[in-house]
Scaffold this motif. Sequence first.
Motif, mmCIF file in Angstrom:
data_model
loop_
_atom_site.group_PDB
_atom_site.id
_atom_site.type_symbol
_atom_site.label_atom_id
_atom_site.label_comp_id
_atom_site.label_asym_id
_atom_site.label_seq_id
_atom_site.Cartn_x
_atom_site.Cartn_y
_atom_site.Cartn_z
ATOM 1 N N PHE A 110 10.905 12.146 -2.387
ATOM 2 C CA PHE A 110 11.817 12.214 -1.248
ATOM 3 C C PHE A 110 12.460 13.583 -1.148
ATOM 4 C CE2 PHE A 110 14.729 10.743 -4.596
ATOM 5 C CZ PHE A 110 15.870 11.525 -4.384
ATOM 6 N N ARG A 111 12.896 13.904 0.085
ATOM 7 C CA ARG A 111 13.577 15.179 0.345
ATOM 8 C C ARG A 111 14.990 14.897 0.818
ATOM 9 N NH1 ARG A 111 15.041 18.447 4.595
ATOM 10 N NH2 ARG A 111 14.142 17.030 6.138
ATOM 11 N N GLU A 134 0.829 -1.198 0.000
ATOM 12 C CA GLU A 134 0.000 0.000 0.000
ATOM 13 C C GLU A 134 0.872 1.261 0.000
ATOM 14 O OE1 GLU A 134 -2.081 -3.289 2.291
ATOM 15 O OE2 GLU A 134 -0.096 -2.358 2.308
ATOM 16 N N PRO A 135 0.318 2.396 -0.412
ATOM 17 C CA PRO A 135 1.053 3.662 -0.278
ATOM 18 C C PRO A 135 1.527 3.836 1.164
ATOM 19 C CG PRO A 135 -0.903 3.974 -1.608
ATOM 20 C CD PRO A 135 -0.981 2.578 -1.073
ATOM 21 N N ARG A 136 2.760 4.309 1.327
ATOM 22 C CA ARG A 136 3.345 4.311 2.660
ATOM 23 C C ARG A 136 4.547 5.240 2.723
ATOM 24 N NH1 ARG A 136 4.625 0.160 -0.440
ATOM 25 N NH2 ARG A 136 6.782 -0.560 -0.616
ATOM 26 N N VAL A 137 4.956 5.545 3.942
ATOM 27 C CA VAL A 137 6.183 6.292 4.193
ATOM 28 C C VAL A 137 7.360 5.342 4.066
ATOM 29 C CG1 VAL A 137 7.512 7.522 5.962
ATOM 30 C CG2 VAL A 137 5.068 8.003 5.669
ATOM 31 N N ALA A 145 10.714 10.388 2.903
ATOM 32 C CA ALA A 145 10.243 9.872 1.615
ATOM 33 C C ALA A 145 8.922 9.145 1.805
ATOM 34 C CB ALA A 145 11.279 8.930 1.001
ATOM 35 N N PHE A 146 8.146 9.094 0.724
ATOM 36 C CA PHE A 146 6.938 8.278 0.731
ATOM 37 C C PHE A 146 6.713 7.717 -0.661
ATOM 38 C CE2 PHE A 146 5.201 12.428 -0.492
ATOM 39 C CZ PHE A 146 4.305 12.108 -1.514
ATOM 40 N N LEU A 147 5.889 6.667 -0.728
ATOM 41 C CA LEU A 147 5.562 5.999 -1.985
ATOM 42 C C LEU A 147 4.050 5.972 -2.158
ATOM 43 C CD1 LEU A 147 7.060 2.770 -3.448
ATOM 44 C CD2 LEU A 147 4.587 2.865 -3.043
ATOM 45 N N ASP A 148 3.611 6.248 -3.372
ATOM 46 C CA ASP A 148 2.197 6.177 -3.704
ATOM 47 C C ASP A 148 2.025 5.190 -4.856
ATOM 48 O OD1 ASP A 148 -0.466 6.693 -3.512
ATOM 49 O OD2 ASP A 148 -0.413 8.647 -4.495
#
Length: 286
Positions: free
Chosen positions: A242-243, A209-212, A220-223
Amino acid sequence: MQRRAYVPGVAALLAALTAAVTGLTGCSAGSGQDGAAADSKPGDPSGPVARPGKYRTLLEPCRSIQRATLKDLLPGAALLPEQQRERVYRGTATVTYDTDRRAGCSWKTDGPDASHQLTIDFERVVSYDPAVSDDDRAQQVYADKEAAADLPATAPPAPTATPSPAAKASPSGAATGAATGPATKPAAAGASGAPATGATGSPAPEGLEPRVLADLADAAFLDDVLARAGSTAQHRTVSVVFRTSNVIVTIRYGEQPARVTEVPDSKELQEKAQGLARNLAESFEE
């Protein structure tokens, strides 16, 4: 005779004093101007000024990905004639007004089995508030992007086990895995961008699932969005944002199978997008 000699002497003295005052005024007005950077924060120079960001420029996005990585992400390009293949690998630069503040590049290729799209975006954040550092401002911009992605409040970690080849290759199995996962946001929301009109969201498989992402850059996170518009094939877009210090990187990697019944493999797309994100994060650190 004496009076005539006195007047020129006074005039000469006044002229000398005027020249001296003018010289002092010019020096004080010009001090501190040379070498002032375009990103300098306004305000009283005698007061405290927040720390500037680590990065003052950006990578050239269309040249930031190695050829071997592009071949893996864009498999359809290998089947093209040489000139077309090279054009695909060069990518298309995003038009921006200041490439030191914002830059991007996109790639797309169509293959017999599926089409793939890749987009990267680099944003260098600068705070013009003397009390706010560039990093703090970038952290806020990143937080806004994460909030807009509407990630689940809690999400289990990604699974370490690799699914069997039969399960991975079966379109029905992939669809069943997606159907059993928890509900997610509509596909129109989030960092992965809005799909075509009429598309609806579909959850990623359980554990994907989308997550950090806790192990990438400063944050960072993923969608992951699976969408279908009308009777066309399903299109999955995986986004990784991501930063690193005062730079925010956004990666969007999408796949659309040629067959309507096939569902893009979420795990494979996520792994490739995260691998690219780690490579770019390392490039910024060099």
